[in-house]
Write an enzyme that holds these catalytic residues in place. Structure first.
Site, PDB file in Angstrom:
ATOM      1  N   ASP A   1      23.948 108.032  52.109  1.00  0.00           N
ATOM      2  CA  ASP A   1      24.644 109.497  51.494  1.00  0.00           C
ATOM      3  C   ASP A   1      23.650 109.992  51.013  1.00  0.00           C
ATOM      4  O   ASP A   1      22.872 110.066  50.677  1.00  0.00           O
ATOM      5  CB  ASP A   1      25.328 108.549  50.964  1.00  0.00           C
TER       6      ASP A   1
ATOM      7  N   HIS B   1      20.209 116.102  57.651  1.00  0.00           N
ATOM      8  CA  HIS B   1      20.336 115.444  58.396  1.00  0.00           C
ATOM      9  C   HIS B   1      19.110 115.154  59.498  1.00  0.00           C
ATOM     10  O   HIS B   1      18.652 113.717  59.305  1.00  0.00           O
ATOM     11  CB  HIS B   1      21.787 115.557  59.864  1.00  0.00           C
TER      12      HIS B   1
ATOM     13  N   LEU C   1       9.823  93.889  61.221  1.00  0.00           N
ATOM     14  CA  LEU C   1      11.755  94.137  60.367  1.00  0.00           C
ATOM     15  C   LEU C   1      12.244  94.518  61.882  1.00  0.00           C
ATOM     16  O   LEU C   1      11.806  94.971  63.467  1.00  0.00           O
ATOM     17  CB  LEU C   1      11.443  95.489  60.034  1.00  0.00           C
TER      18      LEU C   1
HETATM   19  C1  IPE Z   1      28.781 107.394  55.046  1.00  0.00           C
HETATM   20  O1  IPE Z   1      28.846 108.733  54.428  1.00  0.00           O
HETATM   21  C2  IPE Z   1      28.921 107.096  56.128  1.00  0.00           C
HETATM   22  C3  IPE Z   1      27.402 107.096  56.503  1.00  0.00           C
HETATM   23  C4  IPE Z   1      26.334 107.336  55.571  1.00  0.00           C
HETATM   24  C5  IPE Z   1      27.112 107.035  58.082  1.00  0.00           C
HETATM   25  P1  IPE Z   1      29.995 109.512  54.881  1.00  0.00           P
HETATM   26  O2  IPE Z   1      29.662 110.573  53.900  1.00  0.00           O
HETATM   27  O3  IPE Z   1      31.097 109.258  55.888  1.00  0.00           O
HETATM   28  O4  IPE Z   1      31.336 109.080  53.579  1.00  0.00           O
HETATM   29  P2  IPE Z   1      32.479 109.314  52.672  1.00  0.00           P
HETATM   30  O5  IPE Z   1      32.947 110.248  53.527  1.00  0.00           O
HETATM   31  O6  IPE Z   1      31.635 110.249  51.859  1.00  0.00           O
HETATM   32  O7  IPE Z   1      33.373 108.319  52.591  1.00  0.00           O
HETATM   33  C1  IPE Z   2      25.189 111.114  55.030  1.00  0.00           C
HETATM   34  O1  IPE Z   2      25.220 112.379  54.719  1.00  0.00           O
HETATM   35  C2  IPE Z   2      24.715 111.168  57.478  1.00  0.00           C
HETATM   36  C3  IPE Z   2      25.915 110.762  57.612  1.00  0.00           C
HETATM   37  C4  IPE Z   2      27.162 110.537  57.384  1.00  0.00           C
HETATM   38  C5  IPE Z   2      25.846 111.214  59.416  1.00  0.00           C
HETATM   39  P1  IPE Z   2      26.712 113.395  53.943  1.00  0.00           P
HETATM   40  O2  IPE Z   2      26.138 114.529  55.670  1.00  0.00           O
HETATM   41  O3  IPE Z   2      27.278 112.560  54.259  1.00  0.00           O
HETATM   42  O4  IPE Z   2      25.932 114.162  53.373  1.00  0.00           O
HETATM   43  P2  IPE Z   2      26.902 114.674  51.842  1.00  0.00           P
HETATM   44  O5  IPE Z   2      27.804 113.197  51.596  1.00  0.00           O
HETATM   45  O6  IPE Z   2      27.470 115.672  52.596  1.00  0.00           O
HETATM   46  O7  IPE Z   2      26.257 115.346  51.077  1.00  0.00           O
HETATM   47 MG    MG Z   3      28.324 111.923  52.798  1.00  0.00          MG
END
Ligand code: IPE
Ligand code: IPE
Ligand code: MG
Length: 235
Positions: free
Chosen positions: A16, A33, A127
């Site tokens: 995240d 990303h 892995l």
């Molecule tokens: C969880 O992250 C999903 C992934 C890392 C793929 P999100 O950013 O989508 O989750 P929330 O919205 O903070 O719960």
């Molecule tokens: C995690 O990064 C990746 C996915 C959920 C695909 P986010 O896009 O959720 O990043 P934040 O939480 O907005 O910083």
């Molecule tokens: Mg996120």
């Protein structure tokens, strides 16, 4: 002299913070990303070299479809490229790749690439990288229940044979041991629908580092924290 850190068998990561990483740099979310994806490539390689057996990563949740179409498209294209790079590199790579989650909502070409890569790497001994893609734990659980019900209806199995181990075999993670350690980056302290069955007794580790900044050294720190804890399993 460096200490030897014994790795657990299976580490799971909720990757995240790509969005916040990009925002801090005035970049687009897709650029965040992208940085996240290349971070995963590097980390998986290092973890493989260090002898880790299983690394599971949350790449796209069943809820992430709610994001703006352009972001979803950017993410899907990145995943496509990511899978393709592993296909191109299979000869110089001993990693096995397994993808968990739904397949029915993915573009056909992506689905085919995934199936091809899974076949191509099935016999690898390094892995196992488990990529959770269009994955949600609740979704996985009801799909497993449906698969079991269908097997019952067909007469392949009888309902009263169901127990924990039998049920686990209907999950997307069938055959994969439960993670000992879950890491979530970027400060959030929730599961967001990730591996709720499999993480029942895992140690949970949270770090403020944003995913693109989370390196192998950080993973070792998490492992050290894990070793310092006492796992009781209710006993
Ligand atoms: C969880 O992250 C999903 C992934 C890392 C793929 P999100 O950013 O989508 O989750 P929330 O919205 O903070 O719960
Ligand atoms: C995690 O990064 C990746 C996915 C959920 C695909 P986010 O896009 O959720 O990043 P934040 O939480 O907005 O910083
Ligand atoms: Mg996120």
């Amino acid at each position: 002299m460096g200490d030897i850190i014994i790795l657990p068998e299976h580490i799971a990561i909720i990757m995240d913070g790509n969005g916040r990483w990009a925002k801090k740099r005035l970049l687009t979310k897709t650029a965040g990303h992208k940085a996240g994806a290349s971070n995963l490539r590097k980390l998986a390689e290092q973890a493989n070299k260090a002898g880790l057996r299983y690394l599971s990563v949350y790449a796209f949740s069943t809820e992430n479809w709610k994001r703006p179409a352009a972001e979803v498209e950017g993410l899907m294209n990145l995943l496509r490229g990511y899978i393709q790079e592993y296909i191109d590199d299979t000869n110089k790579n001993d990693m096995r790749v397994r993808v968990i989650g739904r397949r029915d909502r993915l573009a056909l070409d992506l689905r085919e690439k995934i199936e091809y890569l899974e076949q191509l790497t099935a016999g690898k001994t390094g892995l196992t990288l488990v990529i959770a893609l269009d994955y949600g734990s609740r979704d996985e659980l009801w799909r497993a229940a449906r698969k079991f019900a269908a097997a019952c209806t067909k007469g392949d199995i009888s309902g009263d044979t169901l127990d924990e181990d039998v049920f686990a075999n209907y999950l997307d993670t069938a055959g994969i041991p439960d993670p000992q350690l879950l890491i979530r980056t970027s400060g959030e302290q929730r599961l967001s629908n990730f591996m709720m069955w499999q993480l029942a007794y895992s140690e949970l580790y949270y770090t403020d580092k944003l995913w693109p900044d989370f390196g192998f050294k950080d993973m070792l720190e998490a492992v050290q924290a894990y070793h310092a804890r006492e796992r009781r399993f209710g006993g």
